[in-house]
Write a protein that holds these residues in place. Structure first.
Motif, PDB file in Angstrom:
ATOM      1  N   MET A  22       0.787  -0.746  -0.017  1.00 59.55           N
ATOM      2  CA  MET A  22       0.077   0.045  -0.090  1.00 59.55           C
ATOM      3  C   MET A  22       0.766   1.210   0.265  1.00 59.55           C
ATOM      4  O   MET A  22       0.764   2.197  -0.773  1.00 59.55           O
ATOM      5  CB  MET A  22      -1.105   0.349   0.745  1.00 59.55           C
ATOM      6  N   GLN A  29     -12.967  -5.072   1.840  1.00 57.49           N
ATOM      7  CA  GLN A  29     -12.053  -4.166   2.248  1.00 57.49           C
ATOM      8  C   GLN A  29     -10.904  -3.137   1.961  1.00 57.49           C
ATOM      9  O   GLN A  29     -10.088  -2.826   1.617  1.00 57.49           O
ATOM     10  CB  GLN A  29     -12.373  -3.747   3.851  1.00 57.49           C
ATOM     11  N   ASP A  30      -9.566  -5.135   2.051  1.00 58.80           N
ATOM     12  CA  ASP A  30      -8.667  -4.634   1.282  1.00 58.80           C
ATOM     13  C   ASP A  30      -8.364  -4.422  -0.794  1.00 58.80           C
ATOM     14  O   ASP A  30      -8.087  -3.335  -0.349  1.00 58.80           O
ATOM     15  CB  ASP A  30      -7.877  -6.045   1.408  1.00 58.80           C
ATOM     16  N   LYS A  31      -9.575  -5.034  -0.679  1.00 62.29           N
ATOM     17  CA  LYS A  31      -9.892  -4.000  -2.453  1.00 62.29           C
ATOM     18  C   LYS A  31     -10.349  -2.659  -2.831  1.00 62.29           C
ATOM     19  O   LYS A  31      -9.176  -2.455  -3.068  1.00 62.29           O
ATOM     20  CB  LYS A  31     -10.887  -5.353  -3.328  1.00 62.29           C
ATOM     21  N   VAL A  32     -10.867  -2.944  -1.657  1.00 63.87           N
ATOM     22  CA  VAL A  32     -11.183  -1.040  -1.751  1.00 63.87           C
ATOM     23  C   VAL A  32     -10.044   0.351  -1.568  1.00 63.87           C
ATOM     24  O   VAL A  32      -9.355   1.128  -2.249  1.00 63.87           O
ATOM     25  CB  VAL A  32     -12.161  -0.737  -0.451  1.00 63.87           C
ATOM     26  N   GLU A  33      -9.305  -0.442  -0.609  1.00 67.22           N
ATOM     27  CA  GLU A  33      -8.471   0.159  -0.008  1.00 67.22           C
ATOM     28  C   GLU A  33      -7.390   0.318  -0.916  1.00 67.22           C
ATOM     29  O   GLU A  33      -6.729   0.965  -1.475  1.00 67.22           O
ATOM     30  CB  GLU A  33      -7.887  -0.221   1.613  1.00 67.22           C
ATOM     31  N   GLY A  34      -6.792  -0.952  -1.753  1.00 67.67           N
ATOM     32  CA  GLY A  34      -5.427  -0.805  -3.175  1.00 67.67           C
ATOM     33  C   GLY A  34      -6.454  -0.327  -3.824  1.00 67.67           C
ATOM     34  O   GLY A  34      -5.590   0.512  -3.781  1.00 67.67           O
ATOM     35  N   ARG A  70       0.727   4.091  -2.868  1.00 67.55           N
ATOM     36  CA  ARG A  70       0.866   5.438  -2.656  1.00 67.55           C
ATOM     37  C   ARG A  70       1.850   6.336  -3.050  1.00 67.55           C
ATOM     38  O   ARG A  70       1.738   7.744  -3.784  1.00 67.55           O
ATOM     39  CB  ARG A  70       0.554   5.429  -1.272  1.00 67.55           C
ATOM     40  N   GLU A  85      -8.337   2.477  -4.288  1.00 69.90           N
ATOM     41  CA  GLU A  85      -8.179   4.190  -3.585  1.00 69.90           C
ATOM     42  C   GLU A  85      -6.743   4.114  -3.128  1.00 69.90           C
ATOM     43  O   GLU A  85      -6.660   5.525  -3.501  1.00 69.90           O
ATOM     44  CB  GLU A  85      -9.172   4.378  -2.640  1.00 69.90           C
ATOM     45  N   ALA A  86      -5.978   3.341  -2.852  1.00 72.55           N
ATOM     46  CA  ALA A  86      -4.730   3.653  -3.140  1.00 72.55           C
ATOM     47  C   ALA A  86      -3.783   4.200  -4.174  1.00 72.55           C
ATOM     48  O   ALA A  86      -2.797   4.716  -4.767  1.00 72.55           O
ATOM     49  CB  ALA A  86      -3.690   2.934  -2.284  1.00 72.55           C
TER      50      ALA A  86
END
Length: 227
Positions: free
Chosen positions: A60, A85-90, A64, A92-93
Motif C-alpha cells: 500500500m 475492504q482490502d480490495k477497496v483500500e488498494g 501511494r 483507492e490507493a
C-alpha cells in the motif's frame, strides 16, 4: 514491455518472472519493500505487480508513494488478502486491478494485457496500424493479412511502437522498455532491430511504416504512408 514484480515469496516471484519473460516481457523483480519503492520510482515500468505484505515497506505504501510521485503505469495488486475492504483500500490507493492468491496464471496474464491496452487507449487485444496487425494475446503479427515471424526483441520493439502509434519514441525510452535493468544495452543493437523490422514489415520499401526522426527517435505511422 517492461514489468515490475514486487513479491516477497521467492518461489512465486521466480514463477511470475519466468512466466512474464516467456510472454516477451522484460522483467525487474524484488522481494523487498524498500527496494521495490526505489524500483517503482526509478525504473521505466509499463506495468507492476505488487504484493501487499512486504518487508521494509508495505505494498500500500509503495502504491501511494508511486502515485504521489506521478508514476502512472498500471498496477495490479497480488495478495492473499481477500476481504473486500482490502480490495477497496488498494484501489483507492491507486491500484488498477486486484488478484487474490491462489490464482490461475492465464487470468493474471489476461488482466495484465487488459491493463496495458487500456492504459494506451486500446480496447482489444488486436492492435492495428494501417495494414499491420499485432495480436497481443497470441503474440502474432500480420502485414496485409500475411503472418510474419519476429524475434523476441523485434516483437518487443514493434509492440512498444504500436502502443504509442503516431507518437515519437526516443531511443532511450525504447531501450529502457525492452531491456531489463541489468541487461547489456547498446543503441547500435536497437538500430539493428529497427532495421530488421522495417524489412519484415515493408520488404518492398513502399510503405515506410517506421519513421526515423533525427535526434528524436522513431515513430510508427498511424496509417500507411501516403494516406
Amino acid at each position: 514491455m517492461r514489468a515490475l514484480i514486487i513479491e516477497d515469496d521467492a518461489d512465486l516471484r521466480e514463477q511470475l518472472r519466468t512466466q512474464l519473460r516467456d510472454e516477451g516481457y522484460a522483467v525487474d523483480a524484488t522481494g523487498d519493500g524498500e527496494e521495490g519503492l526505489f524500483f517503482a520510482g526509478e525504473y521505466p515500468a509499463d506495468v507492476a505487480i505488487i504484493d501487499l505484505g512486504l518487508p521494509g515497506r508495505t505494498g500500500m505504501e509503495i502504491i501511494r508513494e508511486a502515485r504521489a510521485a506521478g508514476r502512472s503505469f498500471p498496477i495490479l495488486i497480488l495478495t492473499a488478502r481477500g476481504r473486500w475492504q482490502d480490495k477497496v483500500e488498494g484501489l483507492e490507493a491507486g491500484a488498477d486491478d486486484y488478484v487474490v492468491k491462489p490464482f490461475h496464471p492465464e487470468e493474471l496474464l489476461a488482466r495484465l494485457q487488459a491493463l496495458l491496452r487500456r492504459s494506451r487507449g486500446w480496447a482489444r487485444s488486436l492492435l492495428e496500424c494501417g495494414d499491420i496487425a499485432l495480436d497481443t494475446a497470441r503474440q502474432e503479427v500480420r502485414v496485409a493479412g500475411e503472418p510474419i515471424t519476429l524475434t523476441a526483441y523485434e516483437y518487443r520493439v514493434l509492440e512498444h511502437l504500436m502502443l504509442h502509434a503516431g507518437e515519437v519514441v526516443s531511443k532511450t525510452d525504447l531501450t529502457e522498455h525492452i531491456y531489463e535493468e541489468d541487461a547489456d544495452r547498446d543503441s547500435n543493437v536497437l538500430e539493428v532491430f529497427v532495421r530488421r523490422l522495417r524489412k519484415k514489415l515493408d520488404p518492398d520499401g513502399t510503405r515506410a511504416p517506421i519513421e526515423t526522426l533525427r535526434g528524436r527517435g522513431y515513430r510508427l505511422r498511424a496509417e500507411p504512408a501516403g494516406e
